[in-house]
Write a protein that holds these residues in place. Structure first.
Motif, PDB file in Angstrom:
ATOM      1  N   GLU A  95      92.388  10.148  37.391  1.00 20.10           N
ATOM      2  CA  GLU A  95      93.313   9.250  36.706  1.00 20.10           C
ATOM      3  C   GLU A  95      93.672   8.059  37.594  1.00 20.10           C
ATOM      4  N   GLN A  96      93.645   8.266  38.908  1.00 17.69           N
ATOM      5  CA  GLN A  96      94.051   7.220  39.835  1.00 17.69           C
ATOM      6  C   GLN A  96      92.934   6.211  40.069  1.00 17.69           C
ATOM      7  N   ARG A  97      91.720   6.692  40.276  1.00 19.67           N
ATOM      8  CA  ARG A  97      90.621   5.791  40.598  1.00 19.67           C
ATOM      9  C   ARG A  97      89.469   5.917  39.606  1.00 19.67           C
ATOM     10  N   GLY A  98      89.155   7.093  39.216  1.00 22.97           N
ATOM     11  CA  GLY A  98      88.077   7.305  38.269  1.00 22.97           C
ATOM     12  C   GLY A  98      86.736   7.530  38.927  1.00 22.97           C
ATOM     13  N   TYR A  99      85.856   8.221  38.221  1.00 23.98           N
ATOM     14  CA  TYR A  99      84.507   8.485  38.707  1.00 23.98           C
ATOM     15  C   TYR A  99      83.475   7.884  37.757  1.00 23.98           C
ATOM     16  N   THR A 100      82.469   7.291  38.328  1.00 18.52           N
ATOM     17  CA  THR A 100      81.253   6.989  37.579  1.00 18.52           C
ATOM     18  C   THR A 100      80.262   8.072  37.965  1.00 18.52           C
ATOM     19  N   ILE A 101      79.900   8.912  37.012  1.00 19.05           N
ATOM     20  CA  ILE A 101      79.065  10.075  37.305  1.00 19.05           C
ATOM     21  C   ILE A 101      77.686   9.885  36.691  1.00 19.05           C
ATOM     22  N   LEU A 102      76.675   9.856  37.557  1.00 22.51           N
ATOM     23  CA  LEU A 102      75.284   9.835  37.124  1.00 22.51           C
ATOM     24  C   LEU A 102      74.859  11.287  36.979  1.00 22.51           C
ATOM     25  N   LEU A 103      74.719  11.728  35.737  1.00 26.02           N
ATOM     26  CA  LEU A 103      74.488  13.134  35.442  1.00 26.02           C
ATOM     27  C   LEU A 103      72.997  13.402  35.317  1.00 26.02           C
ATOM     28  N   GLY A 104      72.443  14.081  36.325  1.00 26.15           N
ATOM     29  CA  GLY A 104      71.009  14.337  36.355  1.00 26.15           C
ATOM     30  C   GLY A 104      70.618  15.606  35.639  1.00 26.15           C
ATOM     31  N   ALA A 105      69.495  15.539  34.943  1.00 29.59           N
ATOM     32  CA  ALA A 105      68.912  16.700  34.271  1.00 29.59           C
ATOM     33  C   ALA A 105      67.401  16.503  34.219  1.00 29.59           C
ATOM     34  N   ARG A 106      66.687  17.553  33.877  1.00 30.43           N
ATOM     35  CA  ARG A 106      65.221  17.467  33.844  1.00 30.43           C
ATOM     36  C   ARG A 106      64.727  16.436  32.837  1.00 30.43           C
ATOM     37  N   SER A 107      65.508  16.181  31.810  1.00 28.83           N
ATOM     38  CA  SER A 107      65.135  15.163  30.828  1.00 28.83           C
ATOM     39  C   SER A 107      66.392  14.400  30.425  1.00 28.83           C
ATOM     40  N   GLU A 108      66.193  13.186  29.931  1.00 27.37           N
ATOM     41  CA  GLU A 108      67.337  12.397  29.496  1.00 27.37           C
ATOM     42  C   GLU A 108      68.046  13.062  28.330  1.00 27.37           C
ATOM     43  N   ALA A 109      67.273  13.725  27.457  1.00 28.08           N
ATOM     44  CA  ALA A 109      67.867  14.403  26.308  1.00 28.08           C
ATOM     45  C   ALA A 109      68.831  15.496  26.756  1.00 28.08           C
ATOM     46  N   LYS A 110      68.447  16.260  27.784  1.00 29.07           N
ATOM     47  CA  LYS A 110      69.325  17.313  28.288  1.00 29.07           C
ATOM     48  C   LYS A 110      70.581  16.721  28.915  1.00 29.07           C
ATOM     49  N   ALA A 111      70.431  15.596  29.601  1.00 29.44           N
ATOM     50  CA  ALA A 111      71.591  14.933  30.194  1.00 29.44           C
ATOM     51  C   ALA A 111      72.536  14.428  29.116  1.00 29.44           C
TER      52      ALA A 111
END
Length: 254
Positions: free
Chosen positions: A33-49
């Motif tokens: 809430e104070q700063r925030g995260y930009t999260i790059l969420l990795g998975a074996r395929s883009e569909a799974k992500a």
């Protein structure tokens, strides 16, 4: 490009298990809430992500304060079984953000059991560059630990059950962590290994069987990783850290 007011985190293998729970823990953090995260969420395929991101949006109750951060969940396809996929993921990340503040190498595969079924030779199983988490050294002397139980007398022994490649890969990664700690120390880069504990994940096999063996919930591991990301374990850099779990404590012995 990225916002300087956000912490950018890349997590491989983040669509299930410990990786997913780490993303969830970060999104639920008061520091989010104070700063925030930009999260790059990795998975074996883009569909799974993308599917994982949709599930996270449904699971987390967002206040108006952090609702903006929904757009900061970015799908990244990265399959560690493919050099081409890894190279493409690198380019994709570079196109989307101008830096990485936190890299969490979480993706892995357990080849001792499944490698032979996939047609891999024993040599291939041992040398393929995957990421694993498994206690080692001093812990290997504990006769009560589940992976240290001696098999019955007789030959041949079941090598896939002994997980030799799994264990040796963990030891190798501990050494890589120590070298990265030395190499990057003067650049202000902090490096750890994290022992997530024995928890239920897709890597370990059938969930109910794991629970019967004493496996815990991966959400606990996610909170442990979050504590490192948010600076609570900065005095333990260059070590393998874990949740306080007697008799080994918060730093796993070698």
């Amino acid at each position: 490009m990225s916002d300087t007011d956000t912490t950018i985190v890349l997590i491989t293998g983040a669509n299930t298990g410990i990786g997913y729970q780490t993303v969830l823990a970060l999104l639920q953090s008061t520091k989010n809430e104070q700063r925030g995260y930009t999260i790059l969420l990795g998975a074996r395929s883009e569909a799974k992500a993308i599917d994982a991101i949709a599930k996270l949006k449904a699971e987390v109750s967002y206040s108006s304060t952090i609702h903006k951060r929904m757009s900061d969940l970015i799908p990244i396809a990265v399959d560690l079984d493919s050099d081409e996929s890894i190279a493409h993921a690198f380019d994709s990340v570079r196109d989307k953000v101008d830096r990485i503040d936190v890299l969490i190498n979480n993706a892995g595969v357990e080849l001792d059991v499944f490698g032979l079924q996939k047609g891999l030779s024993t040599r291939q199983i041992f040398i393929r560059p995957y990421l694993f988490d498994q206690p080692s050294f001093d812990l290997s002397l504990d006769p009560n630990f589940i992976l240290n139980r001696s098999p019955l007398a007789g030959w041949p022994k079941p090598p896939q059950r002994e997980m030799w490649a799994y264990k040796s890969s963990k030891v190798a990664l501990n050494m890589i962590m120590r070298d990265w700690h030395r190499l990057l120390k003067n650049d202000g880069v902090k490096v750890w290994c994290v022992n997530p504990g024995f928890v239920v994940t897709g890597l370990g096999g059938e969930s109910e069987t794991l629970r019967q063996m004493g496996a815990g919930d991966p959400s606990v591991s996610g909170l442990t990783v979050r504590s490192i990301v948010e600076g609570e374990r900065d005095d333990e850099t260059g070590l393998t850290v874990q949740k306080d779990a007697p008799p080994y404590g918060v730093v796993q012995p070698w």
